[in-house]
Scaffold this motif. Structure first.
Motif: not given
Length: 199
Positions: A34-61
């Motif tokens: 089993h694995a757990q992933i946290t997603i608690d914002n839509f794409e723009d905020d998800y990337i901004a808050i995590r300072q993640a690469p631009k493709d992070a949200y779609r890649r994680v999905l």
């Protein structure tokens, strides 16, 4: 473990960015179940808050869709994010992995960590938020589901799951892990059974 006759399984928590299908297949061979992933914002905020690469949200999905390991998508809910979380739930529920019961959504309330009490819920506020969630999302899983993957759930309180109990070190059974040790929530004591069946 095999040579000793010991059953071994493990869970992991990951941000999901590098959790592609090949990685999930490797981890499955290593008995990660089993694995757990946290997603608690839509794409723009998800990337901004995590300072993640631009493709992070779609890649994680996409990694969630491709995973061969069952996953929980945890959504941390703050007082000022209630509408976002409910909208995000509707969006994430469209995932094929969710429809195939390979991924499950879980809403967790954020604990208060400021003196101003800006983020956490009072018990009354949390109750009101729960009441905003469609009843069908809070249905208790059928018993037969427990013999397959983890039963679908929207909130992690184990009171919502049939045949789900916790054994505490005090010898009592409880319906929810949050109340371990609180005797006002105990179901029964099985300490004598533990002594009888000890090894």
């Amino acid at each position: 473990c095999d040579s000793k006759g010991i059953q071994y399984e493990s869970d992991i928590i990951t941000n999901g960015y590098n959790f592609d299908k090949k990685t999930s297949e490797l981890l499955k061979k290593l008995r990660v179940v089993h694995a757990q992933i946290t997603i608690d914002n839509f794409e723009d905020d998800y990337i901004a808050i995590r300072q993640a690469p631009k493709d992070a949200y779609r890649r994680v999905l996409q990694n969630i869709e491709d995973s061969v390991i069952p996953m929980t998508i945890r959504m941390n809910t703050a007082r000022d994010k209630q509408d976002v979380i409910l909208a995000l739930y509707k969006e994430l529920s469209k995932l094929k992995a969710g429809k195939e019961k390979r991924a499950f959504l879980e809403i967790q309330q954020v604990n208060e960590y400021t003196k101003e009490k800006k983020y956490g819920f009072t018990p009354k506020e949390w109750l009101h938020f729960r009441e905003r969630i469609p009843k069908q999302l809070l249905e208790v899983a059928k018993a037969e589901d427990l013999f397959g993957l983890e039963p679908p759930r929207i909130m992690p309180c184990h009171f919502l799951q049939k045949r789900h109990v916790f054994l505490c070190a005090d010898g009592y059974l409880y319906r929810c892990s949050k109340y371990l040790g609180n005797l006002s929530f105990e179901l029964t004591i099985i300490f004598s059974l533990l002594i009888k069946n000890s090894f």
